[in-house]
Design a protein around this motif. Structure first.
Motif, PDB file in Angstrom:
ATOM      1  N   LYS A  39     -22.038 -87.165  35.371  1.00 33.48           N
ATOM      2  CA  LYS A  39     -21.613 -85.722  35.183  1.00 33.48           C
ATOM      3  C   LYS A  39     -22.401 -85.094  34.044  1.00 33.48           C
ATOM      4  N   ILE A  41     -23.119 -81.353  32.209  1.00 31.94           N
ATOM      5  CA  ILE A  41     -22.732 -80.102  31.873  1.00 31.94           C
ATOM      6  C   ILE A  41     -23.919 -79.342  31.184  1.00 31.94           C
ATOM      7  N   THR A  42     -24.460 -78.340  31.716  1.00 28.27           N
ATOM      8  CA  THR A  42     -25.603 -77.471  31.097  1.00 28.27           C
ATOM      9  C   THR A  42     -24.864 -76.216  30.628  1.00 28.27           C
ATOM     10  N   LEU A  43     -25.202 -75.884  29.566  1.00 32.14           N
ATOM     11  CA  LEU A  43     -24.534 -74.564  29.065  1.00 32.14           C
ATOM     12  C   LEU A  43     -25.516 -73.510  28.807  1.00 32.14           C
ATOM     13  N   VAL A  54     -17.083 -76.955  22.824  1.00 28.29           N
ATOM     14  CA  VAL A  54     -16.941 -77.323  24.245  1.00 28.29           C
ATOM     15  C   VAL A  54     -15.829 -78.420  24.121  1.00 28.29           C
ATOM     16  N   ILE A  56     -13.914 -80.873  26.320  1.00 26.14           N
ATOM     17  CA  ILE A  56     -14.267 -81.725  27.780  1.00 26.14           C
ATOM     18  C   ILE A  56     -12.840 -82.334  28.282  1.00 26.14           C
ATOM     19  N   GLU A 140     -13.894 -81.628  33.715  1.00 26.53           N
ATOM     20  CA  GLU A 140     -13.732 -80.144  33.390  1.00 26.53           C
ATOM     21  C   GLU A 140     -13.910 -79.827  32.020  1.00 26.53           C
ATOM     22  N   TYR A 141     -14.332 -78.492  31.833  1.00 29.08           N
ATOM     23  CA  TYR A 141     -14.444 -78.181  30.588  1.00 29.08           C
ATOM     24  C   TYR A 141     -14.176 -76.831  30.149  1.00 29.08           C
TER      25      TYR A 141
END
Length: 154
Positions: A39, A41-43, A54, A56, A140-141
């Motif tokens: 998975k 996550i791009t911010l 962040v 997570i 999730e974050y």
């Protein structure tokens, strides 16, 4: 007509180049092992990213009662991409959960995303947050922002 074609070709070339420039290379990260999913996550870029972090959460949808607090048993461990120094995270669990033991008067069962202990990481829009979770688990974050005001301890 030739001018219109040239302008159109320029716009298409610029758009294609911009898409490729924004594409992030994940090839240095390990492939997900069997039974796991990678998975990412791009911010988005923010001013003063040092003021953000962040959090997570690895979790799993479970049927639980409506009055107790549940927690998934597992570890979200930080690892390093060999030769690159980039961090990634691996969530390990046996799928067990724990909860408070209150007696529920309504005896109602609900579906809820039950989380393991979260991990707080630095906000950095230049690098993705890569996490490996077992199949059937969620990621999730949430974003935290620090208060600008510092409080002096006396």
């Amino acid at each position: 007509m030739t001018k219109l074609f040239s302008v159109l070709a320029f716009i298409i070339a610029t758009f294609t180049f911009a898409q490729q420039a924004n594409k992030i290379d994940y090839s240095m990260y390990p492939k997900a092992k069997e039974g796991y999913k990678q998975k990412v996550i791009t911010l988005k870029s923010l001013p003063n990213e040092e003021d953000y972090s962040v959090e997570i959460f690895a979790g799993k949808k479970m049927n639980v009662d409506s009055c107790n607090h549940f927690s998934l048993v597992g570890n979200l461990d930080e690892k390093s991409v060999e030769g690159w120094g980039y961090s990634y995270y691996n969530f390990e669990t046996k799928g067990e959960s724990m909860s408070t033991a209150m007696g529920c008067l309504d005896n109602k069962s609900i579906e809820k995303n039950v989380h393991a202990e979260s991990k707080q990481v630095r906000y950095n829009s230049k690098l993705p947050i890569v996490v490996y979770v077992p199949n059937g688990y969620t990621l999730e974050y949430r974003i935290w922002k620090a208060d600008k005001k510092l409080t002096l301890v006396k």
